[in-house]
Design a protein around this motif. Sequence first.
Motif, PDB file in Angstrom:
ATOM      1  N   MET A  14       0.797  -1.259   0.093  1.00  0.00           N
ATOM      2  CA  MET A  14       0.062   0.081   0.090  1.00  0.00           C
ATOM      3  C   MET A  14       0.743   1.472   0.061  1.00  0.00           C
ATOM      4  O   MET A  14       0.421   2.181  -0.580  1.00  0.00           O
ATOM      5  N   PRO A  47       2.988   3.209  -4.642  1.00  0.00           N
ATOM      6  CA  PRO A  47       2.959   4.535  -4.987  1.00  0.00           C
ATOM      7  C   PRO A  47       4.624   5.082  -4.931  1.00  0.00           C
ATOM      8  O   PRO A  47       4.840   6.102  -5.666  1.00  0.00           O
ATOM      9  N   GLU A 102     -10.084  -7.839  -6.432  1.00  0.00           N
ATOM     10  CA  GLU A 102     -10.294  -6.387  -5.725  1.00  0.00           C
ATOM     11  C   GLU A 102      -8.853  -5.935  -5.430  1.00  0.00           C
ATOM     12  O   GLU A 102      -8.422  -4.652  -5.401  1.00  0.00           O
ATOM     13  N   GLN A 103      -7.807  -6.941  -4.961  1.00  0.00           N
ATOM     14  CA  GLN A 103      -6.535  -6.445  -4.759  1.00  0.00           C
ATOM     15  C   GLN A 103      -5.841  -5.925  -6.080  1.00  0.00           C
ATOM     16  O   GLN A 103      -5.048  -5.202  -6.030  1.00  0.00           O
ATOM     17  N   ALA A 153      -7.302  -4.467  -8.639  1.00  0.00           N
ATOM     18  CA  ALA A 153      -7.814  -3.015  -8.594  1.00  0.00           C
ATOM     19  C   ALA A 153      -7.105  -2.008  -7.544  1.00  0.00           C
ATOM     20  O   ALA A 153      -6.866  -0.830  -8.125  1.00  0.00           O
ATOM     21  N   ALA A 154      -6.822  -2.559  -6.572  1.00  0.00           N
ATOM     22  CA  ALA A 154      -6.095  -1.464  -5.471  1.00  0.00           C
ATOM     23  C   ALA A 154      -4.695  -1.253  -6.117  1.00  0.00           C
ATOM     24  O   ALA A 154      -4.119  -0.328  -5.864  1.00  0.00           O
ATOM     25  N   GLY A 155      -4.038  -2.248  -6.597  1.00  0.00           N
ATOM     26  CA  GLY A 155      -2.637  -2.205  -7.064  1.00  0.00           C
ATOM     27  C   GLY A 155      -2.683  -1.268  -8.110  1.00  0.00           C
ATOM     28  O   GLY A 155      -1.928  -0.344  -8.221  1.00  0.00           O
ATOM     29  N   LEU A 156      -3.879  -1.295  -9.021  1.00  0.00           N
ATOM     30  CA  LEU A 156      -3.744  -0.299 -10.400  1.00  0.00           C
ATOM     31  C   LEU A 156      -4.144   1.138  -9.689  1.00  0.00           C
ATOM     32  O   LEU A 156      -3.755   1.891 -10.275  1.00  0.00           O
ATOM     33  N   ALA A 157      -4.962   1.074  -8.859  1.00  0.00           N
ATOM     34  CA  ALA A 157      -5.246   2.387  -8.233  1.00  0.00           C
ATOM     35  C   ALA A 157      -4.035   3.075  -7.495  1.00  0.00           C
ATOM     36  O   ALA A 157      -4.171   4.111  -7.580  1.00  0.00           O
ATOM     37  N   LEU A 158      -3.190   2.352  -7.142  1.00  0.00           N
ATOM     38  CA  LEU A 158      -1.990   2.865  -6.566  1.00  0.00           C
ATOM     39  C   LEU A 158      -0.773   3.291  -7.648  1.00  0.00           C
ATOM     40  O   LEU A 158       0.277   3.682  -7.245  1.00  0.00           O
ATOM     41  N   GLY A 159      -1.422   3.201  -8.830  1.00  0.00           N
ATOM     42  CA  GLY A 159      -0.477   3.712  -9.936  1.00  0.00           C
ATOM     43  C   GLY A 159       0.235   2.721 -10.685  1.00  0.00           C
ATOM     44  O   GLY A 159       1.048   3.058 -11.483  1.00  0.00           O
ATOM     45  N   ALA A 160       0.153   1.396 -10.322  1.00  0.00           N
ATOM     46  CA  ALA A 160       0.908   0.331 -11.241  1.00  0.00           C
ATOM     47  C   ALA A 160       0.244   0.256 -12.552  1.00  0.00           C
ATOM     48  O   ALA A 160      -0.859   0.359 -12.651  1.00  0.00           O
ATOM     49  N   GLN A 161       1.008  -0.348 -13.282  1.00  0.00           N
ATOM     50  CA  GLN A 161       0.693  -0.602 -14.712  1.00  0.00           C
ATOM     51  C   GLN A 161       0.188  -2.169 -15.167  1.00  0.00           C
ATOM     52  O   GLN A 161       0.069  -2.560 -16.121  1.00  0.00           O
ATOM     53  N   VAL A 205     -14.215  -2.273  -9.786  1.00  0.00           N
ATOM     54  CA  VAL A 205     -14.464  -1.032 -10.414  1.00  0.00           C
ATOM     55  C   VAL A 205     -15.712  -0.516 -10.275  1.00  0.00           C
ATOM     56  O   VAL A 205     -16.092   0.814 -10.049  1.00  0.00           O
ATOM     57  N   ILE A 223     -16.265   1.001  -6.877  1.00  0.00           N
ATOM     58  CA  ILE A 223     -15.607   2.313  -6.531  1.00  0.00           C
ATOM     59  C   ILE A 223     -16.221   3.276  -7.411  1.00  0.00           C
ATOM     60  O   ILE A 223     -16.184   4.617  -6.829  1.00  0.00           O
TER      61      ILE A 223
END
Lengths: 375, 375
Positions: free
Chosen positions: B206, B210, B231-232, B234-242, B363, B366
Amino acid sequence: MKTELSRTLGIEHAIFGFTPFPAVAAALTRAGGFGVLGAVRYTAPDDLARDLDWMQEHTDGLPYGLDVVMPAKKVEAAPGGQTLTEADVEAMIPEEHRAFVRATLAKHGVPELPEGEASGWRITGWMEQVARSQLDVAFDYPIKLLANALGSPPPDIVARAHDQGVLVAALAGSARHARHHAEAGIDIVVAQGYEAGGHTGEIASMVLTPEVVDAVSPLPVLAAGGIGSGEQIAAGLALGAQGVWLGSIWLTTTEAELHSRALTAKLLAAGSGDTVRSRALTGKPARQLRTEWTDAWDDPAGPGPLPMPLQGLLVAEAVSRIQRHEVEPLLGTPVGQIVGRMNSERSVQQVVDELTRGFEKAVDRINRIAGRSES
Amino acid sequence: MKTELSRTLGIEHAIFGFTPFPAVAAALTRAGGFGVLGAVRYTAPDDLARDLDWMQEHTDGLPYGLDVVMPAKKVEAAPGGQTLTEADVEAMIPEEHRAFVRATLAKHGVPELPEGEASGWRITGWMEQVARSQLDVAFDYPIKLLANALGSPPPDIVARAHDQGVLVAALAGSARHARHHAEAGIDIVVAQGYEAGGHTGEIASMVLTPEVVDAVSPLPVLAAGGIGSGEQIAAGLALGAQGVWLGSIWLTTTEAELHSRALTAKLLAAGSGDTVRSRALTGKPARQLRTEWTDAWDDPAGPGPLPMPLQGLLVAEAVSRIQRHEVEPLLGTPVGQIVGRMNSERSVQQVVDELTRGFEKAVDRINRIAGRSES
């Protein structure tokens, strides 16, 4: 940023903030979040009443809450069942540990507190009798949430809160703890990940949040630990939380009353790797800035920390002396790994603005990745 | 689930899977993700060539990659500069540690390997000369990605990969490591959080994701550690990962060749709190199932683990014996905290289907919270 829970509480953003500072809690509530005032530092009920009066005047009728620390297991009950005083508990501290405190302070030349100045850093609020006297005060105010940092509060407290329409929240570091809370009638579980400041378990938020959500569904869960940006809020909500619980980020706001420029400077300079999960402060593992103080207690060559609440009593005056005299190598505070992103002093309103903007950007991004954006 | 990186690689889902099993890697690639075959267990180049031939035949022309382990610091260079053999390194292991291995195995009655059966668990792939011989083989195949689990690969390897149009990825446990990778010309950084299986640092995903994204932008980052559900992701991608990098989850797929029903059963039964970050297996902190084997090495009363690569050489035969005879109390494997959610055996395709469905649901959720859903 609206969830079922934020609608229930009537708040604009599902951002909950734990803070020992009334000015921070009130500012967060005014900014559309939900301020939760930490009560642990209030030894005298009158001091708490004064600050709750102030909160009441500065929150425009918007909701806020109170956080107390009631250990799940009573440590202050004597074999005969009678209640122990602080002096009784003090007497349980071995001389070896007292000598270690003296030696560590002497090694760093930490001066005494000025004549007549009381130790400001107290953790007697961790004893149930103190927490109960705090609650006697708090229930006279229109608080909307009562949070407990250690285990579920006793059944009579939960019942009293519910009678007054106050929601009860409890922190959990594992799905098992969370299920205990649910069975105890708690309304909201705060899933506190490994990366959080203060008392934490070993399961990181990425794994803990969905585990706790599944364990207590349909109870609402707040994600705590590692959250200090809008992207991290989006991540916590993607993991199934109905809101986020932030503590560390407020420490470097302009409203925070740390009373130590040296500590603020240390927080602003620290990286995410500069914290440690140590028993040095309270006797239970709590994430905090790594300092020569935590190193001394974590050193296998030393006596090691005592169990809660003995360690807190043992070190209370020492911590006050370190803070009062800003003895840099020993100066620390509970804080999470997001300390690495706390690099400037901002107002609570500015922090909330950045959090909500960052959240919207993260939602934009995830929608682009999911192929749902119009562009 | 499309990002710039997934478009560059021509894959349907930005899901990267690390696995020691060709059948898993190929199945993930066929399912629209990106399979990355771990090369560390291949001592003989011919064995790797055989499995890459098989990969080639079973991936329908879709892209896949290879993961090698080249330590950033060469440990096998002798003072004079000449290359050390495995026997030279073996000679550096103290007798006290060998005796501790014997005693721990004897305590649990672990039988010898059957006559003529070689130790299957080898980590000689961790020595640069072995990794180089693996790469000599791998560059004859149309691999699209070369990942290195320990530091940046040497400059000549990066150059050779780029000459052949192969992207280079490297794992990082801190923003500082990630910046080193960027300076070394790496194309993709895998941000490996504390909760991940195998070698990890202390910063949770977490917070780490970022930080690494900011540190190496515009280089693409994959989020690793704590990711085993949509869900995890989505979390990883929300944190800026590609994209996301998953390792643990494949261990209980039907395509995995663990060769131990007892180990599979242990993984299916384990909770998120049943792992430990220990130096027992390789000499560097690696998250794995907590067992009486890790407890023995982590016990302050014992000799403690040797540095990499000595520990891996020291325990290789012992680990093979434990696995061969399925000695339950000692039986373990590197795995992350998401082991708590690995509760049934499924095919790789089923796992990918669940991941993508879970991602879409996250998604949806959110968007509802952000007030962007139509309903």
